[in-house]
Write an enzyme that holds these catalytic residues in place. Structure first.
Site, mmCIF file in Angstrom:
data_model
loop_
_atom_site.group_PDB
_atom_site.id
_atom_site.type_symbol
_atom_site.label_atom_id
_atom_site.label_comp_id
_atom_site.label_asym_id
_atom_site.label_seq_id
_atom_site.Cartn_x
_atom_site.Cartn_y
_atom_site.Cartn_z
ATOM 1 N N CYS A 321 46.537 66.533 18.285
ATOM 2 C CA CYS A 321 46.982 66.457 16.892
ATOM 3 C C CYS A 321 45.807 66.304 15.949
ATOM 4 O O CYS A 321 45.976 66.098 14.747
ATOM 5 C CB CYS A 321 47.973 65.306 16.708
ATOM 6 N N GLU A 355 48.039 71.116 14.880
ATOM 7 C CA GLU A 355 48.422 70.780 16.252
ATOM 8 C C GLU A 355 47.954 71.932 17.138
ATOM 9 O O GLU A 355 48.205 73.104 16.829
ATOM 10 C CB GLU A 355 49.931 70.624 16.348
#
EC number: 2.1.1.35
Length: 373
Positions: A321, A355
């Protein structure tokens, strides 16, 4: 709130360009890109509640000016959340018991049509609140909502029936059921989650041996990947996530997956013989032949000890992330491994958030498996 939907392809291209540049020093292959739905993609949302002249409404705060602004519709969130936002305020407006000291509402929805509404208060909740909350749920249910109502205050949580929703995700032709507890981590973009799971499965197709997963949450990836391996051992520190994972394992009839409630750091210490843990009693670590490891760490990336542990496996599947800490970790991982696949999953359109996923394999294809060195 109006989304710049027409700009979405350009914004996604900029993210892809940025991620490609970060991965370039590691001789990464062409980036696989997975675009989000341009609106109504987010399955959870949190709003502060503003009280004014006997009325109340949802608000958010501008991240730059810090000024509040009213939110009547939120096109980022699922259509179900938008429908509930309107219905909830109509249902509680003028109700002293349900609105007094109410300062926040959290929504957790699913692709399968369930929604949890959490009402947060600066007051203790009592029997009168429970009675009114039950009437609220009845009213919303009659309107067609499959809703759970949860009340939260300092050191207090009341769920009228339960504090979770159940999601059903179609993955590679099979439906997987996941219990998602309110106020716990879940993947916010449901359709993108499906794409991530299918990508991870494609990376591990025709696998041999076992899988070790760190940071497994509610078993989101573990359960979908279990059929790819002989056995799966997964770790997670959050008690509520572990409980959800155990339920999800049973619900999906997965019989080759075991969850251990430990942090990645603790598990690394256990494998390295630094500490012994009662939580590992009854688990024969030597019975696992894990040549693949899956990690989905927090934004800080992998700590040095865990990074060393991860580097010992022939194949590494890394969901990130934070592309910058991913790049930092790749500085070490790519000394022994090469990136064979990489992907951009646009979980958060219209933000700078990226992401990503990388699949790495050991450069020496004849290298011994971990533990045989």
């Amino acid at each position: 709130m109006i989304l710049p939907v027409d700009q979405y392809p350009t914004l996604l291209a900029k993210k892809a360009e940025h991620l490609t540049a970060l991965l370039a020093p590691f001789s990464a292959p062409a980036l696989e890109q997975f675009a989000s739905e341009p609106q109504h993609f987010r399955l959870r949302a949190e709003f502060r509640i503003w009280h004014e002249a006997g009325d109340l409404f949802h608000i958010m705060f501008d991240p730059h000016t810090k000024q509040r602004y009213r939110v009547d519709q939120f096109p980022i969130a699922s259509q179900l959340i938008n429908q509930m936002m309107m219905a909830l305020l109509v249902a509680i407006r003028g109700n002293e018991i349900l609105t007094r000291k109410l300062f926040q509402v959290d929504y957790l929805s699913t692709l399968s049509g369930q929604i949890a509404v959490s009402l947060l208060y600066h007051k203790k909740l009592d029997e009168s609140w429970i009675a009114e909350a039950k009437l609220l749920k009845q009213r919303l249910t009659k309107q067609g909502f499959a809703v759970q109502i949860i009340g939260r205050a300092t050191k207090q949580k009341i769920a009228l029936d339960c504090d979770y929703v159940e999601e059903i995700l179609p993955i590679d032709g099979n439906n997987y059921t996941y219990r998602q507890v309110e106020n716990s981590f879940t993947q916010p973009n449901g359709k993108m989650n499906i794409k991530m799971l299918e990508w991870a499965r494609s990376c591990t197709a025709n696998s041999e041996g076992d899988l070790l997963e760190l940071y497994c949450g509610n078993g989101n990836f573990s359960i979908a990947l279990a059929s790819q391996f002989r056995k799966v051992l997964a770790t997670e520190i959050s008690k509520s996530s572990v409980e959800s994972a155990q339920y999800n394992i049973a619900q999906n009839e997965v019989d080759n997956l075991q969850i251990v409630r430990m942090s990645a750091e603790e598990f690394t210490q256990a494998l390295n013989g630094v500490r012994a843990f009662n939580r590992l009693k009854g688990i024969d670590l030597a019975s696992y032949d894990c040549n693949t490891i899956f990690v989905d760490p927090p934004r800080a990336g992998l700590d040095p000890d865990t990074l060393n542990l991860v580097q010992g496996y022939d194949r590494i599947l890394y969901i990130s992330c934070n592309p910058h800490t991913l790049a930092d970790n790749l500085q070490q991982l790519c000394q022994t491994h090469r990136i064979v696949r990489c992907a951009l999953f646009d979980q958060f359109p219209y933000t700078d958030h990226i992401e990503s996923g990388v699949c790495l394999e050991r450069k020496d294809s004849n290298a011994n498996k971990r533990g045989d060195k």
